[in-house]
Design an enzyme around this catalytic site. Sequence first.
Site, PDB file in Angstrom:
ATOM      1  N   GLU A   1      13.922  49.950  37.689  1.00 45.95           N
ATOM      2  CA  GLU A   1      14.453  48.594  37.478  1.00 45.95           C
ATOM      3  C   GLU A   1      13.612  47.791  36.483  1.00 45.95           C
ATOM      4  OE1 GLU A   1      14.998  46.958  41.450  1.00 45.95           O
ATOM      5  OE2 GLU A   1      16.964  47.889  41.562  1.00 45.95           O
TER       6      GLU A   1
ATOM      7  N   GLU B   1      20.669  54.333  42.987  1.00 48.96           N
ATOM      8  CA  GLU B   1      20.479  53.541  44.209  1.00 48.96           C
ATOM      9  C   GLU B   1      21.784  52.841  44.522  1.00 48.96           C
ATOM     10  OE1 GLU B   1      17.259  50.724  44.500  1.00 48.96           O
ATOM     11  OE2 GLU B   1      15.919  52.044  43.380  1.00 48.96           O
TER      12      GLU B   1
HETATM   13  C1  BG6 Z   1      15.862  48.054  44.495  1.00 47.99           C
HETATM   14  C2  BG6 Z   1      14.536  48.750  44.453  1.00 47.99           C
HETATM   15  O1  BG6 Z   1      15.699  46.781  43.997  1.00 47.99           O
HETATM   16  O2  BG6 Z   1      16.466  47.785  45.698  1.00 47.99           O
HETATM   17  C3  BG6 Z   1      14.092  49.356  45.767  1.00 47.99           C
HETATM   18  O3  BG6 Z   1      14.460  49.720  43.434  1.00 47.99           O
HETATM   19  C4  BG6 Z   1      14.523  48.472  46.906  1.00 47.99           C
HETATM   20  O4  BG6 Z   1      12.713  49.592  45.709  1.00 47.99           O
HETATM   21  C5  BG6 Z   1      16.031  48.387  46.898  1.00 47.99           C
HETATM   22  O5  BG6 Z   1      14.047  48.870  48.150  1.00 47.99           O
HETATM   23  C6  BG6 Z   1      16.618  47.599  48.031  1.00 47.99           C
HETATM   24  O6  BG6 Z   1      16.035  46.336  48.086  1.00 47.99           O
HETATM   25  P1  BG6 Z   1      15.394  45.802  49.425  1.00 47.99           P
HETATM   26  O7  BG6 Z   1      14.744  44.520  49.054  1.00 47.99           O
HETATM   27  O8  BG6 Z   1      16.516  45.648  50.379  1.00 47.99           O
HETATM   28  O9  BG6 Z   1      14.415  46.848  49.858  1.00 47.99           O
END
Ligand code: BG6
Length: 491
Positions: free
Chosen positions: A198, A389
């Site tokens: 990111e 993701e």
């Molecule tokens: C992304 C990141 O922003 O979202 C992860 O690459 C992160 O590291 C994921 O865990 C989900 O966000 P969060 O804040 O719910 O853990």
Amino acid sequence: MSFPKNFLWGGATAANQIEGAYDVDGKGLSVTDITTAGSLDHPRYLTYKLNGKLEKTPGMPGAGIPAGAVGAIDPNEYYPNHVAIDFYHHYKEDIKMFADMGFKTFRLSIAWTRIFPKGDEEKPNQAGLDFYRHVFEECKKYNIEPLVTISHYEDPLYLSEKYHDWQDRKMIDMYVKYAKTLFEEYKGLVKYWLTFNEINSALLMLSSFGEKVSDDAAYQHAYQKLHYQFVASARAVKLAHEIDPNYVVGNMICGIVDYPLTPDPKDILLNRHMWEESIFYCGDAQCKGKYPTFAKRLWKEHNVHLDITEQDKKDMLEGKVDMYTFSYYMSNVVTTHEVKDKVGGNFAAGAKNPYLKYSEWGWATDPDGLQYYLEVMYDRYELPLMVVENGLGAKDKIDADGKIHDQYRIDYLRMHIEAMNRAIENGVDVRAYTTWGCIDEVSAGTGQMSKRYGFIYVDRDDKGNGTLKRMPKDSFYWYKKVIASNGEDLA
Ligand code: BG6
């Protein structure tokens, strides 16, 4: 369903959010190791000493500590990443469970500080190299292809202090040396690499609702950091190809889809400019190897003056990425008009979209946004895409039958897989789908364990209690069917 035969189904994690063992086998401290737990209402903090006094400042993922500060662990604070889910000592058991689900790929990151504990050592730490070798070998045992992020929100603390969070071009050399070590060490074991997780997150936190919430100094900091990271990424891509022509290297963008609230042309233009700054600026730099034309407008608007050399420009052009990868969780709405109904989460803020449902953390569920994003990016870059993701953070509860019936997670993932399929049918070349937090892990944004994403439940709470025992949720068996049927059986 139109998923290609060799489609890479799997899950994604980050070292600092799963490994724990933060000070074991020669590992140095990462910035995440001085980041406290937060919650929905309270930010996470970075703890440090400034002029000998213990202090703290809110710290989002990827942030650095203030100039002159020296990171410190406060004995009165709780640091959830220190133990996380102790993947360091459970990796065999966890990878076996991924294999049971039929994973074709497993996205994980390497903790820079296991390889170079401070970041500037001459030689890497052998125990760190060995750990990841064992992890990759374990994956290979089950024909799981590792997909490796080189830097996922955890710079070595020492480097962050010394170079004030990427404000010195010496960081480029440090990163390139680290990446080169990995490319040489894991040749034959790894094929897919991502340079920075990111990377655009540095820009996302500077504005809200399309308006500046940061001063010029914050913009200067973020844009300079990004420039050094683009050069570091490009030099790493070039090296990777020299070391092994089979290596495939991608960028990684936080893929937030912005929509205009109204048809007012001012909203449409604002929305367009949001995309330019938040999404295309980094994408163009890494996929086209040069800054977009609108970069000059952005630098002028934010009073940014960058240290860019001719060699940097050459490196960027020669080190374009081979594929475009991104995270996708939600969409946001922006407007120039006054809004009463607002939402906010980490990286997300805007007007409420009346057509969408929101999670407890204010994230909108919007599968159409994923299709939209895939189509826009393929059109713009004509590179293979990976959704690295996607997922739903939710509080899970163990039912009377001792099981976790996470139908909400299944529903969320099903809708996004269908959306991805529609993009594929529209001609988009999507190669992989790795759901976020395939095993429960510490939330990056809030530091909570209770914001769970996994197919596998881990017995640990927000205060660090629990046995760390693993247990499959209903979604575990569902995803297994999805993979076995190559996306045909989503029921
Ligand atoms: C992304 C990141 O922003 O979202 C992860 O690459 C992160 O590291 C994921 O865990 C989900 O966000 P969060 O804040 O719910 O853990």
